[in-house]
Every structure is written in structure tokens, then in C-alpha cells.
Write an enzyme that holds these catalytic residues in place. Structure first.
Site, mmCIF file in Angstrom:
data_model
loop_
_atom_site.group_PDB
_atom_site.id
_atom_site.type_symbol
_atom_site.label_atom_id
_atom_site.label_comp_id
_atom_site.label_asym_id
_atom_site.label_seq_id
_atom_site.Cartn_x
_atom_site.Cartn_y
_atom_site.Cartn_z
ATOM 1 N N THR A 152 79.921 -7.443 8.250
ATOM 2 C CA THR A 152 80.834 -6.319 8.472
ATOM 3 C C THR A 152 80.067 -5.083 8.893
ATOM 4 O O THR A 152 79.968 -4.105 8.158
ATOM 5 C CB THR A 152 81.627 -6.031 7.184
ATOM 6 O OG1 THR A 152 80.703 -5.983 6.086
ATOM 7 C CG2 THR A 152 82.669 -7.106 6.915
ATOM 8 N N HIS A 172 77.672 0.312 7.737
ATOM 9 C CA HIS A 172 78.608 -0.514 6.968
ATOM 10 C C HIS A 172 80.013 -0.157 7.458
ATOM 11 O O HIS A 172 80.416 1.012 7.404
ATOM 12 C CB HIS A 172 78.436 -0.178 5.484
ATOM 13 C CG HIS A 172 79.190 -1.068 4.554
ATOM 14 N ND1 HIS A 172 80.554 -0.960 4.366
ATOM 15 C CD2 HIS A 172 78.784 -2.064 3.739
ATOM 16 C CE1 HIS A 172 80.943 -1.856 3.469
ATOM 17 N NE2 HIS A 172 79.889 -2.542 3.069
ATOM 18 N N ARG A 194 81.211 -6.996 43.752
ATOM 19 C CA ARG A 194 81.044 -7.604 45.078
ATOM 20 C C ARG A 194 81.656 -6.631 46.064
ATOM 21 O O ARG A 194 82.762 -6.125 45.837
ATOM 22 C CB ARG A 194 81.742 -8.964 45.143
ATOM 23 C CG ARG A 194 81.147 -9.970 44.175
ATOM 24 C CD ARG A 194 79.797 -10.472 44.624
ATOM 25 N NE ARG A 194 79.186 -11.353 43.617
ATOM 26 C CZ ARG A 194 78.082 -12.056 43.801
ATOM 27 N NH1 ARG A 194 77.437 -11.992 44.946
ATOM 28 N NH2 ARG A 194 77.621 -12.834 42.837
ATOM 29 N N GLU A 225 64.780 -14.724 45.512
ATOM 30 C CA GLU A 225 66.162 -14.479 45.924
ATOM 31 C C GLU A 225 67.080 -14.290 44.711
ATOM 32 O O GLU A 225 67.950 -13.436 44.716
ATOM 33 C CB GLU A 225 66.669 -15.629 46.804
ATOM 34 C CG GLU A 225 67.981 -15.329 47.519
ATOM 35 C CD GLU A 225 69.224 -15.675 46.706
ATOM 36 O OE1 GLU A 225 69.091 -16.358 45.664
ATOM 37 O OE2 GLU A 225 70.323 -15.248 47.085
ATOM 38 N N ASP A 259 63.023 -20.353 44.656
ATOM 39 C CA ASP A 259 63.232 -20.039 43.226
ATOM 40 C C ASP A 259 64.659 -20.424 42.838
ATOM 41 O O ASP A 259 65.515 -20.622 43.717
ATOM 42 C CB ASP A 259 62.978 -18.549 42.924
ATOM 43 C CG ASP A 259 63.958 -17.611 43.629
ATOM 44 O OD1 ASP A 259 64.516 -16.719 42.963
ATOM 45 O OD2 ASP A 259 64.169 -17.781 44.856
#
Lengths: 446, 446
Positions: free
Chosen positions: A301, A199, A314, A139, A69
């Protein structure tokens, strides 16, 4: 090239049939190179392709793991050529040419090297080792069904070593073997302010803007030294010796070229660590995606109701992915101010892994690469994650050798991913030698 | 209802023809209510519709300004009914019913009140005042071509007062006239890190992530007291007296209901100011949109090349929009760390405006509203911006009376915008009285 043409994007349910087609293509190739048993195993997600040729119980067994994949190709407009129309182009880094396509390096090109290598060995006579192929299709989305499959097929997947080509070498002049990978913790966060978009004139100044709040929360996740501030984050991090770090830093590296290649004026990371260390032996936190409010053409806005981010970390030994995920969730919820509500949704994770340079597998890979490249490979610790390495060790008890042939500049996960023809052929040159030496070095041991 | 059906979305070039059709519809209505001169003026953008009926030089002239364009309706999936298929529904806030559609309150419903009011006056006999209509199609994108038009048509647009219905009343039990508006400064920022999307494992920890950096830069735009940190931001801000502030804070306001309506646990703003003050007399900074990296389905471990945000500031007297825009640009560029490059691109802006309660215009509006509502209106300062008010004063020398009939809960700029039938009819009831009293109070003065 035909394999690269099929858009096997596992993350996107619209490509489910293409993923299936790719599995079938892999299975066809395994059959054609002489595997005696080839099977496509369905899972709750995308199928797993298995192939084997067992010569003899006396021979050691090498299992090749890879994935068919690929990452989503977006942003499409940044590709010079369509991601699923492979094309060979010569570049400065690849004077011999490189194949440009999504998946050319990660991981179809590298999987195909093994297919071609076994084809060659098979045509030359008896395979030196028994061979098993385990090629999955998830994977890029965390191999979510692989662990269950491995648990349920322990006997089938028994082997002496697992060989994976899904990493890179330092450069074409400096072959290397990956002996360390980082782990991964991935989450999605949602910050909710008011129950509807407002708003920004009528409500701005009194109603907390969830985008501003999310930015503040994300900004607080690093301190001024580049350290991640999630409570408990560094508790289990392995601090390496000065000697080990000195060795690591001998790896060829040019800070100037690194910055030049990325067109940045400077890097930025954890104080007290070199770039090589920052991307390999230190844990990190990155926002992979952020969105909220009006992001279309022109100006609107609006004070948005919600803001979102995808955040990943990680990890290094001995951080544990599920623990870090919990620590992040607890921390993020704790730092949320009263004026908003937050939700934290964990995605897949994976453990860090370190491979021993003292093993037969490493020695065989080192010798094979030295012969093919004409230079002894150096051991390196990489920044990416391949969670299955720790999973294979835990469930099968088998070590993995990470002998990949890509380059960092191959732009995997990015637009214009490519794979050098030099590298592709070098892999096909190296792999049969690995099988030969693994068999020789194991003689008497099986 | 027919007017509401045309999707006059000025911000989106795909709807250019619909915007034009809406202008034509407005012109048709002006013709049908007896304007002696009706003209559609093309501009470099969307057309401006003008209509007039001059009875006599002895009469004062009232010019009605409004806009026929609307905000983009997204996110579409949050609308209970399609935004351009107007439907009347009864709600708790509007037991008499409200018209649900994009533009029902902002601003087509309120413009149409004036059309109906003049139709009624015209049918009753001679108009008390000369009448001019100036209805543009670009208010939601900053009225970018209006100033040029006004400069080039000074004689045509001469009047004694300008009447605008594009604001709200405190509640249906508490009529009010807006005497202050905030200004606006709007910019888009881009933060660029590496020259391409990167693999967050291979590069994370050393390469500065532009999303993380953008979050840090945005987070730094407010200090711990909720004050905007842009250098020079508050230099020209008008500090109001304790007396003025006390008066302002007498306006009916329930903090509990405010939070309950928005489903927030607490507000958050500049320390030392009440909610009413935070949304009216104090300047603010909001991120209106943010995006960067992978924001699709599932997980992608990318370290993105770029991150973007749309940022706007609401201003108060005597901040000057172009100055604030420059200050923001200089500040944002100055705080950018070395590891990224930033770009700051200004959008449209507008000045704050304050209207005097001592004028004839205010007195006429106050009396008219008091008669129609049975209660004297209070003066209020609003948080939104209507830049043309300052522009009309500067170029034409004419004051504006902001006599609007909407409610804050009408969800303008949001999904499920609506306008109460009570409010719509009350406007039609009030406006003819305004013309009558403005004429009476000006007798001898013209």
C-alpha cells in the site's frame, strides 16, 4: 540460421560483443559473394558494414541498405522457442514453413535475401548494376550514428537508387511496394510527487499520487474523437484528397479478419478514418511503456514518489519530428498540475517519407515483383517508420525504393517473430530482376 | 537489533524461513520475560506467536496484539543503509538518535516496547493485569490466517482490552491516541488489448492501446473535485458534524511544513476538506503500482498486449470493504470500452474502525501517556488501516486501544524506515502505567 543465432540486440549494452560479431559475419558474407571492397567502419556506437562491387561507371548504381541489429526479445516467456535458436515451423499463414527467430524478418532475413540475390547474379555473369551494401547495427535504436557516417562518406555512398527490404507486402497473394512511411517522435516522461514513497493510508487523500496524475495527463492526450490533443499537433498534417483516400481504401482488407487475428472485439482510432487510413496517413500517439509504484508479487500500500512512461507519436507529411517533440514537451509541461513536477526527455525521432510511383526505381521494382509473383504489386503507405529514407534524400539526394517481402503477421518487435520461406525465396527471385530492369530502364540515362 | 536483522518479509515467499525464525525469536523473548505459557501456532501461512501470564481471575486481562512481519524493503537503492542491518543515527527530527531498519517502527520496535515493559513490571512484583501476547506474521499481507485462528481460539483470546502499538503520535511534543482507522479495499486490474505485443507503427492508430485505455479508465476514477467516481462509493460514508470537524482541525498542523517535508508545491485532494480530514475521515483511491509495455533501457516502439495496476481504496465508517470491492469491480468492468477486456482481482481488505473516548481503556491510556509525556494526549483519527481492530470486535467482542509511539516521518512502508529512541523509551515508560491504571480503574468491575 547462423546469422540469426547471434543476439545482436543494439538497445542493450550487454550484447555489444554479439553485435560486433554479427557485423563481422555480414562482412564475411559480402566478401564471399564477390564484393571487391568490404569494410567495417567503427562508429561511436555499433559498427557499419560496407561492401561494393563497381563494374563500370556506365552502369547505374544500386545501394542496398539494411540493418543487422535486432529488437530486444522480451518478454521472453511468451516465445514458444528461444528467440536466438532459429527453427523452421509450418503454420496456417505459412504452409511452406517459416523461420522463427528474433530478426528473421526484421531485418536479417530480408538483408540476406539481397546477399543471396547478388551471389546469384554474380555467378550468372556480370552484374547488371554496380552494387553497394550499407548495413548498419543501430536501426532499432534510432540509427544514431548513421547520419554522421553518411555525411562523412557522401562520395562513397553515391548511388542512383537505394533499395530497402524492411517492410511488408499486403499478403502472399497481393504483392505491394511501400510508397509511404510514418515519422516518429519518441519521449520519456517522469512525474514526481512527494520526495519519497509514502504510506498510502497516512498520506493518501491529501498528497497527489504521481501515478494517478500521470494517468490523467496521458488520458488527456486524446479527445473523445480519438484526436491527439497536443497543441499544434495537426497544424502541418497533409490532408489527402477524397480521390486519393478512395484509391487507398481499395486495398484488400477484412475488418473481421483483422480483429480476429488480434482477438479484439473492435478497433479504436480517430473518428472519420478507416483502419487503413488510421495506420498509414494519420498521426498517432501511443504509450509504449508505463511503470510506477510497487509492481512485484502481492500487495503493497504505497503512494509512490514517481511514475514514468515511454510515449511515441507516429507522424505523417509534413509534420517535422523535432517540432512535434518540442510541441509535446511544451504541452506536457503545461498540463502538469501544481502538485507534481514533470520531466520530459526526448529520444530519437525520424521524418515521414513518401516515394513517387512515377520513378524508374518504382517501375523496375513493380516489373520485377510482377514477374516473380505473377501479379502486379499495389502501392501502399505503411504505418511504421524508417527514418533513414528522409535522411538519405536530404544528404545524398537519393530516392529509396521500399521493396520488402514480410507480412504484418510476422510479429516483428513481438515474441515469436518469424519470416515465411515463401517470402524469403520470393525476395531472392525478385531482387535480381530488379537489378536487371533498373539497368535496362536507365540505359541512355547514365 | 537482533530481531531487526531477520528479514521477516511476509509478502515474499523467498523469505519464508526468515519469517519462521523471527516467530521463534519472539517466542524466546516471551519465555525470557516470564510468560508462563508460550506457543507458536502454525497456520496455512506464517505462524502466530502466543504467550500469556494469568495471575488471577480477579484481575482484568490485557491482550497485546502486534506483528513480527515487515513490508518488502524495495526500492533497495534508495536506502542509505541496508534495510536489515539496523544502525542508530541522529537526525534533526531525532536528536537522541533513531534506529534505521525495515520494521524498526512497523512493527518490531513497537512490539518490543511491550516485551520490555512487561519484563520491567514482572521484575517489580506482581503484574497489575493478566497479560496475553498475540503476535502474528502476516499483517503486511492482510492477516489472511488470523481471523480463522481467532475464531478457533475464542476462549484462549478472551480479554478485557486489546492494546496495539502500530500507529503514531502527532509529534514528540504532542502525544495522541488513535481513535479511528480507515478501512481498506485492494484490487489488481488487468486490461488486455490485442493477443500479443504489436509493432506500434504497423498497428498504432487503429488498435486500442491497453496502456492508454488503462490510463483513461484510472483517470476517470476521480472527478474534477477530487471525488471518487465509483458508482455507490459514498453511499454509506458517515458525514461528520461541523462541531466534530472543528475539533479535529484543532490538531497542530502546519501546511507549509507538511509540503516542505515532502518537497511538494501543493497538496491535492477532495475539495471542501482540510488535509487532516482528507487523510482521516474521507475515503480515497490510489494507484499503488502500474506497469505495461516495455520498461527497460532505451526505446522500444511496442503497442503492448496488456496493462496492469494495483489499486486500493481507504474506507471510512460505514463503508464495508467487501461491498466497496464489489462496487469497484462492477464499475471498472462497466466503464471498460469495447476494444479491450478487463479482469479485476480482489486482494485482502479490512474495515474502518472507531474507538470510543469514553471507555476505561481510553482513560487508562490517556492517563498513562499524560504521566510519561507530561502532556495530555489528544484523540486522533488516522489514515492507515488496521483491519484486525474491527475483526477483534466482531469475533471476540473486545475493544482495542491504539496507543502507538511512532511518528509519520518514520517512513514506514518506505526506504529508510526508522524509529526514534525517544519514542521507543517513552513507550516502555508509558505501557507499565497503562497496566497499572487499567487495573485500578477496573477495580470492582472484574
Amino acid at each position: 540460421m547462423d546469422l540469426l543465432r547471434i543476439p545482436s540486440i543494439s538497445a542493450d549494452s550487454r550484447f555489444k560483443e554479439d553485435v560486433k560479431k554479427t557485423a563481422e559475419s555480414i562482412a564475411d558474407h559480402l566478401n564471399s559473394i564477390g564484393m571487391s571492397k568490404v569494410e567495417i567502419f567503427p562508429t561511436e556506437g555499433h559498427p557499419i558494414v560496407y561492401g561494393e562491387k563497381i563494374i563500370s561507371e556506365d552502369k547505374p548504381t544500386v545501394m542496398i541498405y539494411g540493418h543487422y541489429d535486432v529488437q530486444p526479445p522480451d518478454p521472453l516467456d511468451l516465445w514458444d522457442n528461444p528467440p536466438f535458436e532459429p527453427i523452421i515451423k509450418k503454420t496456417e499463414a505459412h504452409p511452406q514453413g517459416a523461420i522463427f527467430a528474433r530478426g528473421s524478418c526484421d531485418d536479417k532475413g530480408q538483408v540476406f535475401m539481397h546477399i543471396k540475390a547478388i551471389e546469384i547474379l554474380n555467378s550468372m555473369g556480370e552484374l547488371p548494376c554496380n552494387v553497394k551494401f550499407l548495413i548498419e547495427g543501430e536501426e532499432e535504436i534510432g540509427s544514431r550514428n548513421l547520419e554522421t557516417f553518411v555525411k562523412n562518406h557522401r562520395d562513397l555512398l553515391t548511388s542512383d537508387i537505394i533499395l530497402v527490404s524492411d517492410t511488408s507486402i499486403v499478403s502472399n497473394d497481393c504483392p505491394s511496394i511501400t510508397v509511404g512511411l510514418r515519422g516518429l517522435s519518441y519521449l520519456e516522461v517522469e512525474v514526481v510527487g512527494p520526495n519519497r514513497d509514502l504510506h498510502s493510508g497516512v498520506y493518501g487523500g491529501a498528497v497527489a499520487n504521481p501515478v494517478n496524475v500521470l494517468c490523467q495527463m496521458i488520458a488527456s492526450l486524446h479527445d473523445e474523437n480519438g484526436k491527439v490533443t497536443v497543441k499544434g499537433f495537426y497544424d502541418k498534417v497533409e490532408e489527402l484528397s477524397a480521390e486519393y483516400r478512395n484509391e487507398m481504401n481499395k486495398r484488400p482488407f477484412s475488418y473481421e479478419n483483422y480483429c480476429k487475428d488480434l482477438e479484439i472485439n473492435a478497433t479504436r482510432g480517430e473518428n472519420g478514418y478507416t483502419v487503413i487510413e488510421q495506420v498509414s496517413i494519420r498521426p498517432t500517439l501511443d504509450v509504449n511503456g508505463i511503470w510506477g509504484g510497487y509492481i512485484g508479487e502481492g500487495a503493497k500500500t504505497v503512494l509512490p514518489s514517481k511514475a514514468f512512461a515511454k510515449i511515441s507519436m507516429r507522424l505523417v507529411p509534413h509534420q517535422i519530428s523535432s517540432e512535434i517533440t518540442e510541441l509535446f514537451k511544451a504541452h506536457f509541461e503545461a498540463i502538469a498540475p501544481e502538485c507534481v513536477k514533470v520531466k520530459v526527455m526526448p529520444h530519437h525521432g525520424g521524418e515521414a517519407a513518401v516515394v513517387s510511383t512515377e520513378s524508374i526505381g518504382y517501375a523496375a521494382a513493380s516489373k520485377a515483383m510482377e514477374e516473380a509473383f505473377g501479379k502486379k504489386p499495389i502501392p501502399t503507405r505503411e504505418g511504421g517508420s524508417i527514418p533513414i529514407v528522409a535522411m538519405f534524400k536530404k544528404i545524398l539526394g537519393t530516392d529509396t525504393i521500399l521493396m520488402g517481402f514480410g507480412l504484418d503477421s510476422d510479429a516483428i518487435h513481438s515474441p515469436n517473430e518469424h519470416y515465411g520461406i515463401f517470402n524469403y525465396l520470393k525476395g531472392i527471385d525478385t531482387i535480381p530482376r530488379f537489378h536487371q530492369y533498373f539497368a535496362e530502364m536507365n540505359e541512355g540515362k547514365v
